[in-house]
Design a protein around this motif. Structure first.
Motif, short mmCIF file in Angstrom:
data_model
loop_
_atom_site.label_atom_id
_atom_site.label_comp_id
_atom_site.label_asym_id
_atom_site.label_seq_id
_atom_site.Cartn_x
_atom_site.Cartn_y
_atom_site.Cartn_z
N ILE A 156 0.80 -1.22 0.00
CA ILE A 156 0.00 0.00 0.00
C ILE A 156 0.84 1.27 0.00
O ILE A 156 0.31 2.34 -0.22
N THR A 157 2.14 1.16 0.22
CA THR A 157 2.95 2.35 0.45
C THR A 157 2.86 3.33 -0.71
O THR A 157 2.61 4.52 -0.53
N ASN A 158 3.07 2.85 -1.92
CA ASN A 158 3.09 3.75 -3.07
C ASN A 158 1.70 4.02 -3.62
O ASN A 158 1.37 5.15 -3.97
N SER A 159 0.88 2.98 -3.70
CA SER A 159 -0.41 3.12 -4.37
C SER A 159 -1.43 3.90 -3.56
O SER A 159 -2.32 4.53 -4.12
N LYS A 160 -1.34 3.91 -2.25
CA LYS A 160 -2.34 4.56 -1.41
C LYS A 160 -1.80 5.80 -0.70
O LYS A 160 -2.52 6.40 0.09
N GLY A 161 -0.57 6.18 -0.96
CA GLY A 161 -0.03 7.38 -0.34
C GLY A 161 0.40 7.20 1.10
O GLY A 161 0.70 8.17 1.79
N ILE A 162 0.41 5.95 1.59
CA ILE A 162 0.80 5.68 2.97
C ILE A 162 2.33 5.61 3.06
O ILE A 162 2.97 4.93 2.27
N ASP A 163 2.87 6.31 4.01
CA ASP A 163 4.32 6.29 4.25
C ASP A 163 4.56 5.58 5.58
O ASP A 163 4.30 6.13 6.65
#
Length: 288
Positions: free
Chosen positions: A212-219
């Motif tokens: 989910i890090t890149n696709s959902k903007g979660i860092d």
């Protein structure tokens, strides 16, 4: 207004402390005299012996749980009848959230969980629906009605939905990761300390294999309060319904547009292309 359980001697109106009252079957009576006692909910006051010391609640349950107790179940303009009977509902919900995170971490770390995309009637698409319904409801109440009790109710239902997800999907589904992260982020304004602990447990379980890090903007390197606020998936088909005298006569597709774009000229143009203009004209510019 916060109200407390109040006891008064029926005949004299004298206020009593809870320790001065005993119950004879279902009837309350004064312990020393046996006089009938009336139990009501009234505004908290020291003279009525119905107050609660905030420090005692904080010490016993913590700041986050106390805040949830205050906000849950009652709308902003409603009176709250403060009772210990409401506390288990909130603490049990917090325990269910811990159970969701614990089962997620267990599924991630244990190698004997089968990796499949579907189990029974549960699928990644269902998880996405769980999330989108919850996010839409939370954002509506946070931005429009300000009914924070409704937000908490939605988050409680969302928690129950995530408990239903099989372990195989918890381990393999990026949709589940996205749903769980959304739950934790949306909980943050109400229980920041609790959410920070949940986020720590979540990120340590997914850092090496998160989808989910890149696709959902979660860092995953940032704290929960630094994450983007969850947004619902936009609908790809939106409709305008046509009513005449309160009776639905049809509808037509307008695509996904902002509500501010729904001017009469825009709607009439869309209706004309889809041969709905004749019906729409009969509505005398009244449409929903």
């Amino acid at each position: 207004m916060v109200k407390g359980k109040t006891y008064r001697v029926q005949e004299t109106g004298k206020y009593l402390t809870p320790d001065e009252v005993v119950f004879d079957r279902e009837d309350a009576v004064e312990k020393d005299t046996g006089e009938p006692v009336i139990a009501t909910w009234e505004k908290m006051s020291k003279s009525k012996f119905n107050g609660v010391e905030p420090e005692e609640i904080f010490d016993k349950y913590g700041i986050d749980t106390s805040r949830l107790l205050i906000l849950a179940n009652v709308p902003p303009r409603g009176d709250r009848n403060w009772s210990d009977e409401t506390i288990p509902g909130v603490t049990n919900w917090q325990n269910r959230i811990w159970a969701v995170l614990t089962s997620f971490r267990k599924a991630k770390f244990e190698s004997d969980v089968q990796t499949i995309s579907k189990e029974g009637n549960m699928s990644s698409e269902v998880i996405t629906k769980f999330r989108d319904v919850a996010v839409k409801g939370v954002n509506y109440h946070m931005n429009s009605t300000y009914f924070l009790s409704s937000v908490i109710s939605i988050l409680q239902g969302f928690t129950n939905d995530l408990l239903k997800v099989p372990d195989s999907l918890k381990r393999s589904s990026p949709e589940y990761e996205n749903a769980l992260s959304s739950l934790i982020i949306m909980l943050y304004p109400f229980a920041p300390h609790f959410s920070a602990e949940l986020w720590s447990g979540f990120t340590t379980a997914v850092k090496e294999q998160s989808k989910i890090t890149n696709s959902k903007g979660i860092d995953l390197e940032k704290q929960v309060w630094e994450q983007p606020w969850p947004q619902e998936k936009p609908f790809d088909r939106c409709y305008v319904g046509i009513q005449i005298d309160g009776v639905k006569k049809g509808h037509f597709h307008i695509g996904c547009v902002e509500p501010s774009s729904l001017t009469p000229d825009f709607v009439f143009a869309k209706a004309d292309r889809q041969k709905s203009l004749e019906i729409l004209q009969k509505c005398q510019n009244s449409f929903v």
